[in-house]
Design a protein around this motif. Structure first.
Motif, short mmCIF file in Angstrom:
data_model
loop_
_atom_site.label_atom_id
_atom_site.label_comp_id
_atom_site.label_asym_id
_atom_site.label_seq_id
_atom_site.Cartn_x
_atom_site.Cartn_y
_atom_site.Cartn_z
N SER A 192 0.83 -1.21 0.00
CA SER A 192 0.00 0.00 0.00
C SER A 192 0.86 1.25 0.00
CB SER A 192 -0.93 0.00 1.22
OG SER A 192 -1.87 -1.05 1.15
N ALA A 193 1.92 1.26 0.80
CA ALA A 193 2.81 2.42 0.87
C ALA A 193 3.53 2.62 -0.46
CB ALA A 193 3.83 2.24 1.99
N ALA A 194 4.03 1.53 -1.04
CA ALA A 194 4.76 1.63 -2.30
C ALA A 194 3.86 2.11 -3.44
CB ALA A 194 5.37 0.27 -2.65
N LYS A 249 7.92 6.65 0.01
CA LYS A 249 9.24 6.03 0.09
C LYS A 249 9.72 5.84 1.52
CE LYS A 249 14.02 6.53 -1.53
NZ LYS A 249 14.96 7.36 -2.31
N LEU A 250 9.55 6.85 2.37
CA LEU A 250 10.04 6.76 3.75
C LEU A 250 9.31 5.66 4.52
CD1 LEU A 250 10.49 10.53 4.70
CD2 LEU A 250 12.23 8.88 3.97
N VAL A 251 8.03 5.50 4.26
CA VAL A 251 7.26 4.44 4.92
C VAL A 251 7.70 3.08 4.40
CG1 VAL A 251 4.96 3.47 5.28
CG2 VAL A 251 5.30 5.94 5.41
N VAL A 252 7.94 2.99 3.09
CA VAL A 252 8.43 1.74 2.51
C VAL A 252 9.75 1.32 3.17
CG1 VAL A 252 9.44 0.72 0.41
CG2 VAL A 252 7.28 1.97 0.28
N GLU A 253 10.68 2.26 3.27
CA GLU A 253 11.98 1.95 3.88
C GLU A 253 11.83 1.52 5.33
OE1 GLU A 253 14.02 5.61 3.21
OE2 GLU A 253 14.63 5.08 1.17
N LEU A 254 10.95 2.19 6.06
CA LEU A 254 10.72 1.85 7.46
C LEU A 254 10.15 0.44 7.59
CD1 LEU A 254 10.46 2.51 10.50
CD2 LEU A 254 8.25 3.58 9.98
#
Length: 203
Positions: free
Chosen positions: A173-175, A180-185
């Motif tokens: 969902s984030a991607a 991006k920052l949520v994906v990395e987290l």
């Protein structure tokens, strides 16, 4: 509530706020058992929750609109009364706080009920089952995502619905929404990147 005869479809009225329920056409007040009164999210036309619930359960998602103005109805807003917490057309309070951006209220709820971070909730607007983490990731709210993971949210939980997003994780969902920052987290916290699944272009 006493049984009432209902029309085959909700009545259409020109008034902005109607005194009777627009399904059963009975006045809200003076009944032996007080009804739960609700409004669609984009207008102020009022309905008996039992009546509009029965009506919406027989309609597809795109037909769950106000019978007066045809505006999207879900999630319903409670005007008065205490609805059953399992009603499928009223959004859970925690999910509602997240969508409204009320992080302080959400944090307070999680402090008293940490298990909310691990639960799945039915979202009436999309007719799907999601966790708070899914909703926060979809909207790119990194501080909320961090809070939910801290409270025990499962980063690999899947959404459940009959549409395109069935089986989606918070990472997906984030991607898909470019966060991006949520994906990395999420990856840092153990989210699985499924082989063969193509992420949207990220900034």
């Amino acid at each position: 509530m006493d049984a009432v005869s209902s029309p085959s479809s909700p009545a259409s009225m020109d008034t902005e706020v109607a005194d009777p329920c627009l399904v059963c056409l009975q006045d809200f007040y003076g009944r032996e058992v007080a009804p739960v009164i609700v409004e669609p999210r984009q207008c102020q036309h009022r309905y008996d929750l039992d009546c509009i619930t029965d009506w919406f359960q027989r309609q597809p998602l795109n037909k769950r609109v106000c019978s007066c103005c045809q505006k999207p109805a879900l999630p319903l807003r409670v005007v008065s009364g205490s609805p059953d917490t399992t009603n499928p057309f009223i959004r859970n309070e925690a999910l509602g706080a997240l969508y409204q951006g009320d992080t302080e209220r959400l944090a307070s709820m999680l402090a008293s009920e940490p298990e909310l971070a691990s639960r799945s909730f039915h979202d009436p607007e999309f007719d799907d089952l999601k966790t708070l983490l899914h909703a926060a990731a979809q909207q790119g709210r990194k501080p909320v995502v961090e809070l939910l993971i801290e409270k025990g949210a499962n980063v690999n939980a899947c959404r459940s619905n009959a549409g395109m997003e069935n089986g989606f994780t918070a990472l997906m969902s984030a991607a898909e929404n470019g966060h991006k920052l949520v994906v990395e987290l999420l990856i840092e916290k153990g989210a699985n990147v499924k082989p063969g699944w193509r992420m949207a272009s990220l900034p």
